[in-house]
Scaffold this active site. Structure first.
Site, short mmCIF file in Angstrom:
data_model
loop_
_atom_site.label_atom_id
_atom_site.label_comp_id
_atom_site.label_asym_id
_atom_site.label_seq_id
_atom_site.Cartn_x
_atom_site.Cartn_y
_atom_site.Cartn_z
CE LYS A 1 -1.76 -1.65 3.73
NZ LYS A 1 -2.53 -1.85 4.97
CB THR B 1 -7.05 8.13 8.29
OG1 THR B 1 -5.66 7.96 8.00
CG2 THR B 1 -7.70 8.98 7.23
N GLY C 1 -7.13 3.45 11.36
CA GLY C 1 -7.87 2.22 11.05
C GLY C 1 -8.14 1.98 9.57
CB THR C 2 -7.07 3.62 6.39
OG1 THR C 2 -5.71 3.73 6.76
CG2 THR C 2 -7.75 4.95 6.56
N GLY C 3 -6.06 0.76 7.37
CA GLY C 3 -5.48 -0.54 6.99
C GLY C 3 -6.40 -1.69 7.39
CB CYS C 4 -8.37 -2.29 10.51
SG CYS C 4 -7.03 -2.05 11.69
O1 PXL Z 1 -4.43 0.59 12.94
C1 PXL Z 1 -3.73 -0.43 13.50
C2 PXL Z 1 -4.42 -1.06 14.67
C3 PXL Z 1 -4.85 -2.35 14.58
N1 PXL Z 1 -5.46 -2.99 15.59
C4 PXL Z 1 -5.68 -2.38 16.76
C5 PXL Z 1 -5.27 -1.09 16.94
C6 PXL Z 1 -4.62 -0.39 15.86
C7 PXL Z 1 -4.20 0.99 16.01
O2 PXL Z 1 -4.19 1.63 16.97
O3 PXL Z 1 -5.50 -0.51 18.10
C8 PXL Z 1 -6.37 -3.12 17.86
#
Ligand code: PXL
Length: 282
Positions: free
Chosen positions: A196, A228, A230-233
């Protein structure tokens, strides 16, 4: 009045057709984010938005707001194994993903499951190492477990530029470096890689897929000026939802990229709330 009663009854009892069209099921194995922008919360919201029923096995609990992680506690390896086993024994899982696994012990539990009981299930692996705010999330000793035990089992690994640099051992800062690192990682782990390029300078967010000896580009306008989290999640969950719906890898990525771009453009403005809190406390 009678007409209304009939409508209400219909709403309570869906017709047979909608009852039998059960959505496909996807599993996320990831950490809990108290601010709910990343982690299992982002994954479940994404699955729901894309018409997939989401299951979750929690690996750790993170107390955080975007940009500030205040505490992480691991879930024990036995507890993680129990969650995964009870789900795998009771639901027909169509696709799965991993997010933050946190500890080497938890990576080993997931690797054992992915290699034995879940052999045919597509696995999207988001190698979460560092939070968007820069804090280390994964215990450093876990990386070796990832490389040896889990990466070879992945259908797709989705590193960002920083994660690719950590895994490749060299900085990845431009398009030629992305091509070099992506090719090398796909070969090293025997898995497809979606590298990415979102953090690269330019007006397009460009990702490169390395699969079957081929490179495919996915581009979307880069949304500027937004903070932003959590975009990767969200992206890897959307790809997993596509695979659960039997899309090809390319099609799942293309749709997921559109979904994430849309989410970023209309996202919850954490920075505005933070600014309000600041002015209230001053
Ligand atoms: O964005 C990565 C991420 C993934 N998973 C959890 C997170 C974070 C970022 O803080 O807390 C549980």
């Amino acid at each position: 009045v009678r007409h209304e009663a009939k409508e209400n009854a219909e709403r309570r009892t869906p017709n047979v057709e909608s009852r039998t069209q059960s959505p496909p099921i996807a599993l996320t194995i990831a950490g809990s984010d108290s601010s709910a922008g990343a982690g299992v919360q982002a994954d479940l919201k994404t699955f729901a938005a894309l018409g997939v029923y989401g299951l979750n096995a929690v690996t750790c609990i993170v107390a955080e707001t975007p940009g500030k992680v205040s505490r992480i506690e691991a879930v024990s390896a036995d507890m993680l194994r129990e969650q995964i086993e009870i789900l795998a024994n009771n639901f027909p899982i169509a696709a799965m993903k991993t997010g933050l696994l946190y500890s080497p012990e938890n990576v080993a539990v997931v690797a054992e499951f992915a290699g034995k009981n879940a052999k045919g299930i597509p696995l999207v692996l988001d190698p979460v190492i560092i939070a968007s705010g820069g804090q280390q999330l994964l215990q450093p000793e876990a990386i070796e477990f990832y490389e040896k035990q889990l990466f070879p089992r992945a259908t797709l690994i989705t590193p960002n530029l920083d994660e690719a640099a950590t895994l490749f051992g060299e900085p990845v800062k431009d398009r030629p470096a992305m091509e070099k690192a992506g090719r090398a990682l796909a070969k090293k782990y025997g898995a497809s890689i979606l590298l990415k390029g979102g953090h690269l300078a330019g007006d397009q967010a460009i990702d490169l897929l390395f699969a079957g000896g081929k490179i495919t580009e996915f581009a979307a306008p880069f949304v500027r000026g937004v903070a932003t989290h959590g975009t990767g999640c969200t992206y890897s969950a959307a790809i997993t939802a596509g695979l659960a719906r039997d899309l090809s890898l390319e099609e799942a990525i293309e749709r997921a990229k559109k979904f994430v771009t849309e989410c970023i453009a209309h996202h919850f403005r954490w920075d505005e709330i933070e600014a309000l809190n600041h002015s209230a406390s001053n």
